[in-house]
Design an enzyme around this catalytic site. Structure first.
Site, PDB file in Angstrom:
ATOM      1  N   GLU A 275      32.987 -38.332 -18.500  1.00  0.00           N
ATOM      2  CA  GLU A 275      33.069 -37.341 -17.300  1.00  0.00           C
ATOM      3  C   GLU A 275      31.831 -36.594 -16.911  1.00  0.00           C
ATOM      4  O   GLU A 275      32.045 -35.462 -16.827  1.00  0.00           O
ATOM      5  CB  GLU A 275      34.301 -36.331 -17.427  1.00  0.00           C
ATOM      6  CG  GLU A 275      35.319 -37.086 -18.145  1.00  0.00           C
ATOM      7  CD  GLU A 275      36.497 -36.009 -18.727  1.00  0.00           C
ATOM      8  OE1 GLU A 275      36.051 -34.706 -19.131  1.00  0.00           O
ATOM      9  OE2 GLU A 275      37.856 -36.339 -18.911  1.00  0.00           O
ATOM     10  N   PRO A 276      30.864 -37.279 -16.482  1.00  0.00           N
ATOM     11  CA  PRO A 276      29.516 -36.665 -15.923  1.00  0.00           C
ATOM     12  C   PRO A 276      29.732 -35.919 -14.599  1.00  0.00           C
ATOM     13  O   PRO A 276      30.288 -36.547 -13.707  1.00  0.00           O
ATOM     14  CB  PRO A 276      28.517 -37.831 -16.199  1.00  0.00           C
ATOM     15  CG  PRO A 276      29.350 -38.937 -15.600  1.00  0.00           C
ATOM     16  CD  PRO A 276      30.635 -38.650 -16.259  1.00  0.00           C
ATOM     17  N   GLY A 277      29.356 -34.543 -14.581  1.00  0.00           N
ATOM     18  CA  GLY A 277      29.294 -33.874 -13.357  1.00  0.00           C
ATOM     19  C   GLY A 277      27.891 -33.611 -12.820  1.00  0.00           C
ATOM     20  O   GLY A 277      27.217 -34.147 -11.873  1.00  0.00           O
ATOM     21  N   ARG A 278      27.451 -32.591 -13.659  1.00  0.00           N
ATOM     22  CA  ARG A 278      25.986 -32.230 -13.207  1.00  0.00           C
ATOM     23  C   ARG A 278      25.109 -33.193 -13.207  1.00  0.00           C
ATOM     24  O   ARG A 278      24.160 -33.322 -12.398  1.00  0.00           O
ATOM     25  CB  ARG A 278      25.571 -31.223 -14.410  1.00  0.00           C
ATOM     26  CG  ARG A 278      24.460 -30.364 -14.010  1.00  0.00           C
ATOM     27  CD  ARG A 278      23.970 -29.713 -15.283  1.00  0.00           C
ATOM     28  NE  ARG A 278      25.163 -28.660 -16.027  1.00  0.00           N
ATOM     29  CZ  ARG A 278      25.481 -27.420 -15.381  1.00  0.00           C
ATOM     30  NH1 ARG A 278      25.021 -26.950 -14.540  1.00  0.00           N
ATOM     31  NH2 ARG A 278      26.488 -27.095 -16.006  1.00  0.00           N
ATOM     32  N   ARG A 314      24.275 -19.710  -9.368  1.00  0.00           N
ATOM     33  CA  ARG A 314      24.002 -20.111 -10.586  1.00  0.00           C
ATOM     34  C   ARG A 314      23.022 -19.084 -11.374  1.00  0.00           C
ATOM     35  O   ARG A 314      23.162 -18.663 -12.504  1.00  0.00           O
ATOM     36  CB  ARG A 314      23.383 -21.390 -10.843  1.00  0.00           C
ATOM     37  CG  ARG A 314      24.473 -22.487 -10.724  1.00  0.00           C
ATOM     38  CD  ARG A 314      24.275 -23.954 -10.787  1.00  0.00           C
ATOM     39  NE  ARG A 314      23.942 -24.004 -12.139  1.00  0.00           N
ATOM     40  CZ  ARG A 314      22.931 -24.135 -12.910  1.00  0.00           C
ATOM     41  NH1 ARG A 314      21.641 -24.187 -12.328  1.00  0.00           N
ATOM     42  NH2 ARG A 314      22.647 -24.197 -14.220  1.00  0.00           N
ATOM     43  N   TYR A 318      24.551 -17.238 -14.439  1.00  0.00           N
ATOM     44  CA  TYR A 318      24.398 -18.017 -15.784  1.00  0.00           C
ATOM     45  C   TYR A 318      22.652 -17.784 -16.155  1.00  0.00           C
ATOM     46  O   TYR A 318      22.560 -18.360 -16.965  1.00  0.00           O
ATOM     47  CB  TYR A 318      24.442 -19.527 -15.802  1.00  0.00           C
ATOM     48  CG  TYR A 318      25.716 -20.138 -15.342  1.00  0.00           C
ATOM     49  CD1 TYR A 318      27.068 -19.756 -15.964  1.00  0.00           C
ATOM     50  CD2 TYR A 318      25.746 -21.040 -14.144  1.00  0.00           C
ATOM     51  CE1 TYR A 318      28.178 -20.336 -15.497  1.00  0.00           C
ATOM     52  CE2 TYR A 318      26.978 -21.433 -13.694  1.00  0.00           C
ATOM     53  CZ  TYR A 318      28.183 -21.142 -14.443  1.00  0.00           C
ATOM     54  OH  TYR A 318      29.362 -21.600 -13.829  1.00  0.00           O
ATOM     55  N   CYS A 346      23.868  -7.239  -1.103  1.00  0.00           N
ATOM     56  CA  CYS A 346      23.782  -5.617  -1.593  1.00  0.00           C
ATOM     57  C   CYS A 346      24.257  -5.678  -3.125  1.00  0.00           C
ATOM     58  O   CYS A 346      25.107  -4.979  -3.314  1.00  0.00           O
ATOM     59  CB  CYS A 346      24.371  -4.902  -0.994  1.00  0.00           C
ATOM     60  SG  CYS A 346      24.399  -4.985   0.819  1.00  0.00           S
ATOM     61  N   GLU A 347      23.471  -6.576  -4.153  1.00  0.00           N
ATOM     62  CA  GLU A 347      23.718  -6.638  -5.530  1.00  0.00           C
ATOM     63  C   GLU A 347      22.135  -6.853  -5.791  1.00  0.00           C
ATOM     64  O   GLU A 347      21.607  -7.750  -5.595  1.00  0.00           O
ATOM     65  CB  GLU A 347      24.656  -7.669  -5.964  1.00  0.00           C
ATOM     66  CG  GLU A 347      26.017  -7.414  -5.373  1.00  0.00           C
ATOM     67  CD  GLU A 347      27.059  -7.694  -6.310  1.00  0.00           C
ATOM     68  OE1 GLU A 347      26.589  -7.751  -7.578  1.00  0.00           O
ATOM     69  OE2 GLU A 347      28.265  -7.596  -6.032  1.00  0.00           O
ATOM     70  N   TYR A 375      27.379 -27.545  -8.941  1.00  0.00           N
ATOM     71  CA  TYR A 375      27.863 -26.071  -8.966  1.00  0.00           C
ATOM     72  C   TYR A 375      26.966 -25.366  -8.170  1.00  0.00           C
ATOM     73  O   TYR A 375      26.643 -23.959  -8.619  1.00  0.00           O
ATOM     74  CB  TYR A 375      27.692 -25.678 -10.632  1.00  0.00           C
ATOM     75  CG  TYR A 375      28.321 -26.703 -11.557  1.00  0.00           C
ATOM     76  CD1 TYR A 375      29.614 -26.662 -11.617  1.00  0.00           C
ATOM     77  CD2 TYR A 375      27.791 -27.696 -12.154  1.00  0.00           C
ATOM     78  CE1 TYR A 375      30.423 -27.503 -12.300  1.00  0.00           C
ATOM     79  CE2 TYR A 375      28.293 -28.442 -13.128  1.00  0.00           C
ATOM     80  CZ  TYR A 375      29.657 -28.416 -13.228  1.00  0.00           C
ATOM     81  OH  TYR A 375      30.368 -29.405 -13.961  1.00  0.00           O
TER      82      TYR A 375
END
Ligand SMILES: *Cc1c(COP(=O)(O)O)cnc(C)c1O
Length: 422
Positions: A275-278, A314, A318, A346-347, A375
């Site tokens: 199940e590869p995604g990235r 991301r 992360y 504003c963060e 992602y």
């Protein structure tokens, strides 16, 4: 490897200059390469050559229908984690027999949807889920094909938020309890056991955790077969990492991953599912943004972009690194300077890179975030009332908008004011 390269001093997606896409669509914009998506799928196909297998693209990485269509046309199956993703897989033309349903919290409605539309298997993560699925299938006079996701308690040595195979994570059933869970599944009338599932995390940069997890799955296969279960499929999950930082990262190659699969479980006569995604989508996409201002702070220079954390979360979520390059190729030997690359939200977390060595940048310059295909768009939000940004798919010298930029009315019209406030 990807298909975003400088040609004649200008960054291209395959044969299309990115400046042409920016002229047509504006910024910020996600751009995906068909050739890169196809290449990554074929690399996995080659890596598993000689073993019966199905590559189920983990669409949570990038579920744009056009991207799914590229995968579906290659024969890919899909790994879905929600009813919405199931509907996307079907809309892209993927037959139910190639869709696996993962996730720790499937609802009865989602189970019903997948049973009705066709499903290859449910990867079940708990005893209550086994019971619920059996009851739903029974009520439809159907039998649900299941694997149980086992938690092998191996440390994937990846970012804590994307590590899933340790016993303290919420995922799967502890491998020590697998025998009793399979016995429970076999005793339920609405279920048919078809295999074992494992997924230990994402962005793995080392094959050793896979090797120990797959050896545990091989042992378990023997134990469960001796108990009388027909274990014929092994779903080994996804998670293979990609080189986000080209200058430093050397993640394992799919070919070597395939060798680990062959060596650990290849002799069991099971059909292998991965199940590869990235690894499929990550380097097949970039995010193009424009510099709004360059601001001189106290001892720091801030490059403020029109893209923000709501478009690509991301780095904020992360602490992830993305290579950021100008669309115009820097002259060789040009002097680099350290800058902070930030968005307008504003963060303070809306920071893409701190102290990043970059060639000179000025207002209106265009930059690309590499490795933003996975992602990226799927995790975007409208925080700060910033509409979702468009997505473009390139194939050779063609490009098409595969998700349009919504206008502001679309965003505002989703809200309603109750009558008592009118
Ligand atoms: C997220 C996920 C994947 C894909 O992980 P990648 O790191 O994108 O390859 C595969 N399987 C399951 C069950 C997942 O949750």
């Amino acid at each position: 490897m990807d298909h975003f390269n400088y040609r004649g001093g200008s960054l291209h997606a395959e044969d299309v200059p990115l400046t042409e896409i920016v002229r047509a669509v504006g910024t910020p914009v996600y751009v995906y390469s068909t050739a890169t998506l196809e290449r990554h799928y074929r690399v996995f196909e080659a890596a598993l050559d000689g073993m019966p297998h199905l590559i189920c693209y983990a669409m949570k990485a990038n579920s744009n229908l056009a991207v799914l269509k590229v995968m579906a046309r290659l024969g890919a199956g899909m790994d879905v984690v929600s009813g919405g993703e199931y509907r996307r897989a079907k809309a892209a033309g993927v037959p139910g027999g190639k869709i696996v349903f993962s996730g720790v919290g499937k609802t009865r409605e989602e189970m019903q949807l997948a049973l009705q539309g066709g499903i290859r298997q449910f990867n079940v993560e708990s005893l209550p889920e086994l019971e619920a699925l059996s009851a739903v299938a029974n009520s439809m006079s159907m039998v649900a094909p299941v694997t149980i996701r086992v938690n092998p308690d191996v440390d994937a040595k990846t970012h804590a938020k994307i590590s899933t195979g340790k016993s303290e994570n919420k995922f799967g059933i502890p491998i020590a309890q697998a025998r009793s869970a399979y016995a429970a599944a076999a005793a339920l009338p609405g279920l048919e056991v078809v295999g074992i599932d494992v997924h230990i995390g994402s962005q793995l940069t080392d094959l050793a955790p896979y090797e120990s997890a797959f050896f545990k799955v091989a042992d378990l296969t023997g134990v469960l077969r001796a108990d009388g279960h027909d274990i014929r499929r092994l779903d080994l999950g996804g998670g293979l990492g990609i080189p986000y930082r080209r200058a430093n990262d050397v993640p394992p190659l799919p070919f070597d991953y395939g060798e680990v699969v062959q060596r650990t479980v290849g002799h069991l006569g099971c059909e292998i599912e991965i199940e590869p995604g990235r690894l499929i989508a990550g380097n097949a996409g970039i995010l193009v943004a424009r510099v709004i201002y360059v601001k001189e702070g106290a001892g720091r220079r801030f490059v403020i972009l029109d893209a923000a954390m709501n478009d690509l979360v991301r780095p904020a979520m992360y602490d992830a690194w993305h290579d950021i390059v100008p669309l115009t190729e820097p002259a060789p030997g040009i002097e680099m300077a350290d800058v902070d690359i930030v968005g307008p939200v504003c963060e303070t977390g809306d920071t893409f890179a701190r102290g990043r060595a970059m060639p000179p940048l000025a207002a209106d310059d265009l930059v690309a975030f590499r490795s933003a295909g996975a992602y990226g768009a799927v995790m975007a939000s409208e925080y700060n009332s910033r509409p979702l940004i468009p997505e473009v798919l390139v194939s050779g010298d063609q490009f098409a908008v595969v998700r349009a930029r919504p206008d502001y009315d679309e965003m505002l019209n989703r809200d309603t004011i109750p009558a008592w406030l009118e």
